[in-house]
Structure formats: structure tokens, C-alpha cells
Scaffold this active site. Structure first.
Site, PDB file in Angstrom:
ATOM      1  N   GLY A  87      35.556  39.884  31.292  1.00 47.95           N
ATOM      2  CA  GLY A  87      35.651  38.453  31.042  1.00 47.95           C
ATOM      3  C   GLY A  87      37.075  37.944  30.921  1.00 47.95           C
TER       4      GLY A  87
ATOM      5  CD  GLU B 152      31.948  46.962  30.180  1.00 45.49           C
ATOM      6  OE1 GLU B 152      31.736  48.176  30.347  1.00 45.49           O
ATOM      7  OE2 GLU B 152      31.076  46.164  29.828  1.00 45.49           O
ATOM      8  N   PRO B 153      36.826  45.101  32.924  1.00 41.30           N
ATOM      9  CG  PRO B 153      39.114  44.941  33.336  1.00 41.30           C
ATOM     10  CD  PRO B 153      38.066  45.855  32.803  1.00 41.30           C
ATOM     11  N   GLY B 154      35.838  42.969  35.649  1.00 45.22           N
ATOM     12  CA  GLY B 154      35.463  42.892  37.059  1.00 45.22           C
ATOM     13  C   GLY B 154      36.450  41.948  37.735  1.00 45.22           C
TER      14      GLY B 154
ATOM     15  NE  ARG C  51      33.144  33.098  40.917  1.00 41.34           N
ATOM     16  CZ  ARG C  51      34.104  32.285  40.491  1.00 41.34           C
ATOM     17  NH1 ARG C  51      34.863  31.652  41.364  1.00 41.34           N
ATOM     18  NH2 ARG C  51      34.309  32.121  39.214  1.00 41.34           N
TER      19      ARG C  51
ATOM     20  CE1 TYR D 247      27.970  31.006  37.724  1.00 40.63           C
ATOM     21  CE2 TYR D 247      29.919  31.721  38.904  1.00 40.63           C
ATOM     22  CZ  TYR D 247      28.720  32.009  38.296  1.00 40.63           C
ATOM     23  OH  TYR D 247      28.292  33.303  38.242  1.00 40.63           O
TER      24      TYR D 247
ATOM     25  CB  CYS E 177      20.351  22.714  57.140  1.00 39.64           C
ATOM     26  SG  CYS E 177      20.988  22.774  58.808  1.00 39.64           S
ATOM     27  CD  GLU E 178      20.823  23.827  49.694  1.00 36.50           C
ATOM     28  OE1 GLU E 178      19.698  24.168  50.054  1.00 36.50           O
ATOM     29  OE2 GLU E 178      21.045  23.200  48.647  1.00 36.50           O
TER      30      GLU E 178
ATOM     31  CE1 TYR F 281      30.503  39.364  38.955  1.00 35.81           C
ATOM     32  CE2 TYR F 281      32.729  38.564  38.538  1.00 35.81           C
ATOM     33  CZ  TYR F 281      31.657  39.379  38.192  1.00 35.81           C
ATOM     34  OH  TYR F 281      31.744  40.193  37.098  1.00 35.81           O
TER      35      TYR F 281
HETATM   36  C1  LIG Z   1      29.926  41.177  34.408  1.00 34.85           C
HETATM   37  C2  LIG Z   1      30.305  42.089  33.326  1.00 34.85           C
HETATM   38  C3  LIG Z   1      31.639  42.468  33.140  1.00 34.85           C
HETATM   39  C4  LIG Z   1      32.756  41.921  33.961  1.00 34.85           C
HETATM   40  O1  LIG Z   1      32.975  40.570  33.746  1.00 34.85           O
HETATM   41  P1  LIG Z   1      34.208  39.846  34.444  1.00 34.85           P
HETATM   42  O2  LIG Z   1      34.097  38.449  33.982  1.00 34.85           O
HETATM   43  O3  LIG Z   1      34.012  40.005  35.913  1.00 34.85           O
HETATM   44  O4  LIG Z   1      35.427  40.553  33.977  1.00 34.85           O
HETATM   45  C5  LIG Z   1      31.912  43.382  32.142  1.00 34.85           C
HETATM   46  N1  LIG Z   1      30.928  43.883  31.356  1.00 34.85           N
HETATM   47  C6  LIG Z   1      29.651  43.524  31.499  1.00 34.85           C
HETATM   48  C7  LIG Z   1      28.628  44.105  30.621  1.00 34.85           C
HETATM   49  C8  LIG Z   1      29.294  42.627  32.493  1.00 34.85           C
HETATM   50  O5  LIG Z   1      28.017  42.266  32.612  1.00 34.85           O
END
Ligand SMILES: *Cc1c(COP(=O)(O)O)cnc(C)c1O
Length: 413
Positions: A218, A259-261, A300, A304, A329-330, A367
Site C-alpha cells: 500500500g 509486501e509492496p505490489g 484502473r 477508480y 462500445c462502453e 494492476y
Molecule cells: C494487494 C496487496 C498488497 C499490495 O498492495 P499495493 O498497494 O500494491 O502495494 C500487499 N498485501 C496484501 C495482503 C495485498 O492484498
């Protein structure tokens, strides 16, 4: 654009067609190394939340750099294992209860119980096992309600007031709660981070076996120049202080995980597209540029009201205020909604587009390929290309064919 030159974008179109995802290997590696270097006083693990982008190329790169994985489903566990991650480096924390608990336990995949129901199921399948538990500490963050994953309006994790139930279920099944996990959503507010760290440690205090705290992901990335980006050194410095204070109070040293994504991949991706039409709705209306990419590759904005930078690769043109839309077409297929409002329009000042222009949508590493509405209007899934550090563009996933789109259909011929 941050990483693609005009001539590289032209090469992408010529060799692979548009729309096409491109990832910047040097940027992926740079960001991962930067986060791996974050300091925690009692040990540190960097997990990649692979749901942000599960491309095999990216998984293998992160595997080789020594990252661990946060998997959101049994399918992601399988995908991470195919990319060569050792089971002990994979932690499964899902909304859907696992249907492969026995296999994960046998192989050593780490399990994160994300509800009381899951905790009970894990306890039955693996009495005596050591696991993680995901709590909702009662507070969230995030730019929209849809990216907020903590607080009373989020279903993720076990509500903090049910800690006693967690303890008694764990005791009944002799589970060791070794990791305490919280993940509250994509925010930047340092104050919220501080409070959540404190709330998480308050929970850890009540769980004597906890040796690892995982603060989730996050960490916000500003894709647009005016949007803020989380300052990870700042977050880390604060967390260090909290962990030291916790040790001083309770004599326990806690290993830190994040745990970043988004943070690892968002800025390292772009979609190369073509302007396929330009229309307007009169003098009191809007000027629309239609691209061959939209919700099918970058969902996204329609979901959002998220903002992605859009560059028209043209020079010497007058500027114009343009609404970018996709090819479906949306009416929701809009690339430039109003910020945070998918139903509003947010025109951009750009070089006035013409049919045939190359257009680059930035900030598309997280994403986007992972969360697309593929095959809507029967457009094929777009290819993925890696820009290697030497400037080579390498196809890492082909464009889907019509036969692939239809291959599971049965019935009349
Ligand atoms: C989606 C998710 C993340 C990563 O979130 P980001 O906003 O992409 O950093 C980390 N931990 C958990 C459990 C998630 O579901």
C-alpha cells in the site's frame, strides 16, 4: 515519458503492434534493490505482492534478486512456484479459503489466516502448525474507498476486537501465531502509517508467539506529477523506532516484513497505443481521442477514476484539451476520468492528437495487465515486451490469437 523514447515506442509498434505493454527491466531492478536495502533492526523480508503484476519475467527477476512472494490465491501460489520460487518464500493470504491446504502444508508454503473461518480450517488441516494471521487493526488508508483495505468498511482480515477468538481458536488447534499481518491500503499519509504500526504492535503485544510483523503493502506511487509518492525511508525510520520501543518495553525483537505490489512495479510499465479516431461533440462539448487501448489494458481509470499520464508522441502541434477514451462500445471505457470519479471526465492538455499518432499511457506496471477486462468486445489480450537495460525490446508474452480466445468453447461448429 520516463523510460520509452519516441523511437523505442515506434519500434514497439512496428515489431509487436499496439496496444502493447512494455516493462523497464532496469527500473524494476533499481526499485527492488532500493527496497531490499531498507534497514530494520531485527531482520527484514521484502515480499512482492504478485497480484500487481504476475508476469513470469518479473517474477523470475524478483526471485533472483532474493524477494519473497505474497500470493492472493492458490493460483498465484502455483504461478509463483512455476516461476521457481521456493515454497518457503511464498506466503498465501487469500479471500478465498485455500482448497490446497494439505499440499501447501506438505510443501512448506506459508499460510496467512485472513478470517476466523480460515483460521479454523487451517487449524483442522494442520494442527500444531506455525502460521500468520491477518488482522484488520481498525484503521485504513487509501485514496479511494476501493483501494482502502482497513477499517470498518473493509472485509479483509480479522477485526481487531476478535483477538480473543483468534487466541482461543489457535490454542484449540495448537497453532503457533508466528507472524502478525496487517495491510491497510494504498496511502501516503505518514500519520496513518504511524498509527497503524502502533496498533499492529499493540496486537503483537497480546500475541506472545509473534516473531514477525508484516505491515503489508500500500505504499502509494504518484503516477501523475502532482500526486504524492510515499517516502519509504521515512516510513522505515518510523517503524524502526517503534520496533526498538517495543523491544525496550517487552523484550521481544520483531522481524519486519513489507509486501509492496504497486511500489515495486507501477512506474516500470507503459502501454504503447495508437490514436484510432478523433471526434468532438460541438463547441460546448469535448474533443475525444480514441485509442486502441482502454479498459481492456488499463482498467484502473474506469474502476477508480485513477490517473495515468498520457503522452501523444508528436512535436510542434498546438495544444488541445482532450478526453482520451478506449475502443470498447462502453461509455465507461475512459482513460481520463475526473480524478477519483470514474463517472466524470477529466480532459488533459496535450499535443492535439491525430489519427495514427503513437500514444503512451504511463504508470502501467501495476494492476494493468494483471487486472484487465480482457476479451471484452473480443479484443485479444495484449502482448508484453521487456525493455532490457541495453535498449533491446524483447517479446515476453505474445498477443492472444482468435483461436486462443475461443479454444475452450464447446458446441456447434
Ligand atoms: C494487494 C496487496 C498488497 C499490495 O498492495 P499495493 O498497494 O500494491 O502495494 C500487499 N498485501 C496484501 C495482503 C495485498 O492484498
Amino acid at each position: 515519458m520516463p523510460f520509452l523514447t519516441a523511437s523505442q515506442a515506434a519500434e514497439v509498434r512496428e515489431r509487436f503492434g499496439t496496444p502493447c505493454y512494455v516493462y523497464d527491466r532496469a527500473a524494476l531492478e533499481r526499485t527492488a534493490r532500493r527496497l531490499l536495502a531498507l534497514k530494520a533492526p531485527y531482520g527484514f523480508t521484502l515480499r512482492y505482492a504478485m497480484k500487481a503484476n504476475p508476469s513470469r519475467e518479473i517474477l523470475v527477476l524478483f526471485r533472483d534478486l532474493g524477494l519473497h512472494v505474497d500470493a492472493s490465491s492458490d493460483w498465484e501460489v502455483a504461478r509463483a512456484r512455476r516461476a521457481g520460487f521456493a515454497p518457503a518464500r511464498i506466503q498465501l493470504g487469500a479471500q478465498m479459503p485455500s482448497t490446497r491446504l494439505a499440499e501447501h502444508i506438505r510443501d512448506g508454503v506459508l499460510l496467512n489466516a485472513c478470517s476466523l473461518h480460515q483460521l479454523e480450517a487451517i487449524g483442522r488441516a494442520a494442527p500444531g502448525h506455525s502460521i500468520a494471521v491477518r488482522m484488520n487493526p481498525g484503521l485504513g488508508s487509501g485514496s479511494t474507498k476501493r483501494t482502502n483495505t482497513g477499517g470498518p468498511s473493509a472485509s479483509f482480515g480479522i477485526w481487531h476486537e476478535y483477538l480473543d477468538d483468534v487466541k482461543s481458536l489457535a490454542a484449540r488447534h495448537r497453532l503457533t501465531l508466528r507472524t502478525l499481518h496487517t495491510h491497510i491500503g494504498s496511502g501516503t499519509d505518514p500519520d496513518v502509517w504511524q498509527r497503524v504500526t502502533r496498533m499492529t504492535l499493540d496486537l503483537a503485544e497480546q500475541l506472545p508467539d509473534v516473531a514477525v510483523v508484516n505491515l503489508g503493502g500500500g505504499f502509494k506511487v504518484g503516477r501523475m506529477p502532482e500526486e504524492p509518492t510515499a517516502d519509504l525511508d521515512d516510513v522505515a525510520a518510523h517503524v524502526r523506532r517503534e520496533l526498538d520501543a517495543f523491544r525496550a518495553r517487552h523484550g521481544r525483537s520483531l522481524h519486519l516484513e513489507i509486501e509492496p505490489g504497486t511500489y515495486l512495479v507501477a512506474q516500470a510499465g507503459a502501454v504503447v497505443a495508437t490514436c484510432i479516431d478523433v471526434v468532438d461533440t460541438g463547441k460546448d462539448g469535448y474533443l475525444f481521442a480514441k485509442l486502441d487501448t482502454g479498459m481492456t489494458e488499463v482498467t484502473r481509470p474506469s474502476l477508480y477514476g485513477a490517473q495515468h499520464p498520457i503522452d501523444v508522441m508528436a512535436t510542434g502541434r498546438e495544444a488541445a484539451e482532450v478526453v482520451f477514451v478506449g475502443p470498447c462500445c462502453e461509455s465507461g471505457d475512459i482513460l481520463t476520468p475526473a480524478p477519483g470519479d470514474p463517472e466524470g471526465l477529466g480532459p488533459r492538455w496535450v499535443s492535439r492528437p491525430r489519427v495514427g499518432d503513437l500514444v503512451i499511457v504511463g504508470g502501467a506496471g501495476a494492476y494493468c495487465a494483471a487486472m484487465s477486462t480482457i476479451n471484452y468486445n473480443s479484443y485479444p489480450q495484449a502482448p508484453e515486451v521487456m525493455l532490457d537495460p541495453d535498449g533491446t525490446l524483447r517479446l515476453v508474452r505474445r498477443r492472444q490469437s482468435l483461436d486462443q480466445m475461443l479454444e475452450n468453447e464447446l458446441g456447434p461448429s
